[in-house]
Design a protein around this motif. Structure first.
Motif, PDB file in Angstrom:
ATOM      1  N   VAL A 175      -7.248 -64.675  53.162  1.00  0.00           N
ATOM      2  CA  VAL A 175      -7.436 -64.623  54.617  1.00  0.00           C
ATOM      3  C   VAL A 175      -8.907 -64.808  54.962  1.00  0.00           C
ATOM      4  O   VAL A 175      -9.265 -65.579  55.869  1.00  0.00           O
ATOM      5  N   GLU A 176      -9.784 -64.124  54.230  1.00  0.00           N
ATOM      6  CA  GLU A 176     -11.218 -64.224  54.504  1.00  0.00           C
ATOM      7  C   GLU A 176     -11.751 -65.634  54.248  1.00  0.00           C
ATOM      8  O   GLU A 176     -12.705 -66.071  54.887  1.00  0.00           O
ATOM      9  N   ARG A 177     -11.125 -66.364  53.325  1.00  0.00           N
ATOM     10  CA  ARG A 177     -11.524 -67.742  53.055  1.00  0.00           C
ATOM     11  C   ARG A 177     -10.974 -68.728  54.078  1.00  0.00           C
ATOM     12  O   ARG A 177     -11.334 -69.899  54.077  1.00  0.00           O
ATOM     13  N   GLY A 178     -10.043 -68.255  54.906  1.00  0.00           N
ATOM     14  CA  GLY A 178      -9.445 -69.134  55.897  1.00  0.00           C
ATOM     15  C   GLY A 178      -8.256 -69.920  55.394  1.00  0.00           C
ATOM     16  O   GLY A 178      -7.768 -70.826  56.082  1.00  0.00           O
ATOM     17  N   GLU A 179      -7.743 -69.568  54.214  1.00  0.00           N
ATOM     18  CA  GLU A 179      -6.580 -70.270  53.671  1.00  0.00           C
ATOM     19  C   GLU A 179      -5.313 -69.913  54.453  1.00  0.00           C
ATOM     20  O   GLU A 179      -4.428 -70.746  54.633  1.00  0.00           O
ATOM     21  N   PHE A 180      -5.226 -68.657  54.881  1.00  0.00           N
ATOM     22  CA  PHE A 180      -4.071 -68.177  55.640  1.00  0.00           C
ATOM     23  C   PHE A 180      -4.547 -67.205  56.707  1.00  0.00           C
ATOM     24  O   PHE A 180      -5.630 -66.620  56.599  1.00  0.00           O
ATOM     25  N   THR A 181      -3.714 -67.018  57.716  1.00  0.00           N
ATOM     26  CA  THR A 181      -3.951 -65.944  58.674  1.00  0.00           C
ATOM     27  C   THR A 181      -3.305 -64.673  58.123  1.00  0.00           C
ATOM     28  O   THR A 181      -2.493 -64.733  57.180  1.00  0.00           O
ATOM     29  N   LEU A 182      -3.644 -63.549  58.715  1.00  0.00           N
ATOM     30  CA  LEU A 182      -3.138 -62.270  58.225  1.00  0.00           C
ATOM     31  C   LEU A 182      -1.618 -62.211  58.270  1.00  0.00           C
ATOM     32  O   LEU A 182      -0.979 -61.655  57.369  1.00  0.00           O
ATOM     33  N   ASP A 183      -1.006 -62.804  59.286  1.00  0.00           N
ATOM     34  CA  ASP A 183       0.450 -62.758  59.394  1.00  0.00           C
ATOM     35  C   ASP A 183       1.137 -63.777  58.479  1.00  0.00           C
ATOM     36  O   ASP A 183       2.344 -63.704  58.270  1.00  0.00           O
ATOM     37  N   GLN A 184       0.381 -64.700  57.901  1.00  0.00           N
ATOM     38  CA  GLN A 184       0.969 -65.697  57.003  1.00  0.00           C
ATOM     39  C   GLN A 184       0.954 -65.257  55.545  1.00  0.00           C
ATOM     40  O   GLN A 184       1.824 -65.648  54.770  1.00  0.00           O
ATOM     41  N   VAL A 185      -0.043 -64.470  55.156  1.00  0.00           N
ATOM     42  CA  VAL A 185      -0.209 -64.169  53.745  1.00  0.00           C
ATOM     43  C   VAL A 185       0.854 -63.173  53.278  1.00  0.00           C
ATOM     44  O   VAL A 185       1.186 -62.215  53.966  1.00  0.00           O
ATOM     45  N   SER A 186       1.429 -63.445  52.102  1.00  0.00           N
ATOM     46  CA  SER A 186       2.478 -62.609  51.529  1.00  0.00           C
ATOM     47  C   SER A 186       2.525 -62.898  50.041  1.00  0.00           C
ATOM     48  O   SER A 186       1.859 -63.824  49.540  1.00  0.00           O
ATOM     49  N   ALA A 187       3.314 -62.141  49.309  1.00  0.00           N
ATOM     50  CA  ALA A 187       3.432 -62.385  47.866  1.00  0.00           C
ATOM     51  C   ALA A 187       3.907 -63.809  47.574  1.00  0.00           C
ATOM     52  O   ALA A 187       3.330 -64.484  46.710  1.00  0.00           O
ATOM     53  N   PRO A 188       4.947 -64.326  48.266  1.00  0.00           N
ATOM     54  CA  PRO A 188       5.363 -65.705  47.981  1.00  0.00           C
ATOM     55  C   PRO A 188       4.276 -66.744  48.290  1.00  0.00           C
ATOM     56  O   PRO A 188       4.114 -67.710  47.532  1.00  0.00           O
ATOM     57  N   THR A 189       3.506 -66.566  49.382  1.00  0.00           N
ATOM     58  CA  THR A 189       2.460 -67.540  49.698  1.00  0.00           C
ATOM     59  C   THR A 189       1.323 -67.468  48.682  1.00  0.00           C
ATOM     60  O   THR A 189       0.751 -68.496  48.308  1.00  0.00           O
ATOM     61  N   ILE A 190       1.009 -66.265  48.202  1.00  0.00           N
ATOM     62  CA  ILE A 190      -0.031 -66.131  47.175  1.00  0.00           C
ATOM     63  C   ILE A 190       0.422 -66.812  45.886  1.00  0.00           C
ATOM     64  O   ILE A 190      -0.336 -67.571  45.263  1.00  0.00           O
ATOM     65  N   ARG A 191       1.663 -66.568  45.488  1.00  0.00           N
ATOM     66  CA  ARG A 191       2.204 -67.194  44.272  1.00  0.00           C
ATOM     67  C   ARG A 191       2.092 -68.718  44.357  1.00  0.00           C
ATOM     68  O   ARG A 191       1.632 -69.380  43.427  1.00  0.00           O
TER      69      ARG A 191
END
Length: 324
Positions: A175-191
């Motif tokens: 999120v801090e890098r701007g890859e995702f917003t807070l509501d987008q980031v989750s375990a599946p998106t990180i994987r």
């Protein structure tokens, strides 16, 4: 985080209290209440095991207490993964699950040093090997799992200890890098991001210095949940992880989870987690396997949680709320 405050509520203040299955919560409560090392809890536990009417039991002997520390409520979910693995290393299975090393190693090695320099290799600490380093990372985040072997057999592993380094959220780093917003980031998106960016992905996982070691827990029957922090099986949809510095492990906790699939339910605080810190922070156990993982990974919701405390203890923490 501010010093916690305690406010006594009425059961009528709990949204959906009348509609819950209190007997299901009582069954889970009796699994671990005997491990609460307090005289007041022990008396209640003994009575609970005699089979009282569940709702009457909670309403007669407890007070709902809202504990707040200035931080908004955050519910997340966790699960017991089932992962492909093997008991011997090969070209496919290259990433070891380590048992807890001997004393004196706390804080010496970071995650990166353990995985890159292999200080524990060849010491007989390898419980099994996995095919995917991302699976190993998330197994450590969850703290327990089932390893599906090539011959169809299964071994179960549970938390044994960690390296003493601080936990860092890789989701927040994205999120801090701007890859995702807070509501987008989750375990599946990180994987998926780690798999799409293998070099940067490995460096991302290494940001989290905390490293978890395991032990085999094959004595736990397959139909029961994994062992939680109280060394008892936890229950799908009734067990939560909390901050034990604020909420007593084994305590009943009423949750009001908002979001797409709201939950108003009496849970039991039977587990902990490195990322679970604060008075209004909880991780809901969603069960075992991929479906449970998908459900757990989608949870990032507000609401509130209210701890049920024995009456005398609750009154010692605060005065009842006054209505005008």
């Amino acid at each position: 985080m501010a010093e916690p405050t305690y406010t006594i509520l009425d059961f009528g203040d709990l949204n959906g209290w009348d509609d819950d299955d209190h007997a299901a919560a009582l069954d889970v409560f009796t699994n671990t209440c005997g491990d609460i090392d307090r005289t007041d809890w022990q008396r209640l536990c003994a009575f609970a095991k005699d089979g009282p009417a569940a709702r009457d039991f909670f309403e007669t002997f407890f007070k709902p207490v809202l504990i707040e520390d200035g931080t908004p409520m955050l519910f997340t979910g966790y699960f017991e993964p089932e992962i492909r693995g093997a008991l011997q290393p090969s070209d496919t299975y290259r990433y070891p699950i380590y048992a807890l090393p001997g004393d004196g190693l706390e804080g010496i090695y970071s995650r990166r040093e353990i995985e890159e320099d292999l200080p524990f290799a060849g010491q007989g600490l390898e419980i099994a090997w996995l095919a995917d380093p991302v699976d190993l990372f998330f197994l450590q985040v969850q703290g327990s799992g089932r390893i599906r072997l090539p011959d169809g057999g299964v071994i179960r592993v549970g938390y044994a200890g960690k390296n003493g380094r601080d936990y860092t959220s890789v989701g927040m780093a994205l999120v801090e890098r701007g890859e995702f917003t807070l509501d987008q980031v989750s375990a599946p998106t990180i994987r998926q991001w780690v798999r799409d960016n293998p070099v940067e992905g490995r460096n991302l996982l290494w940001l989290n210095d905390s490293y978890v070691f395991f032990r085999e827990v094959n004595e736990v029957p397959a139909d029961l949940g994994p062992l939680g922090a109280m060394n008892r099986s936890i229950t799908t949809g009734r067990s939560i992880a909390v901050d034990p510095s604020i909420t007593i492990l084994g305590a009943p906790v009423w949750i009001e989870k908002q979001g797409r699939d709201p939950i108003n339910r009496l849970m039991i605080a039977q587990d902990t987690g490195s990322a679970i810190k604060g008075a209004q922070r909880a991780d809901i156990f969603y069960g075992t396997g991929d479906a449970a993982g998908a459900a757990a990974g989608a949870i990032k919701d507000g609401g509130r949680m209210v701890v049920l405390m024995p009456i005398d203890y609750a009154l010692s923490k605060t005065e009842p709320r006054v209505s005008f």
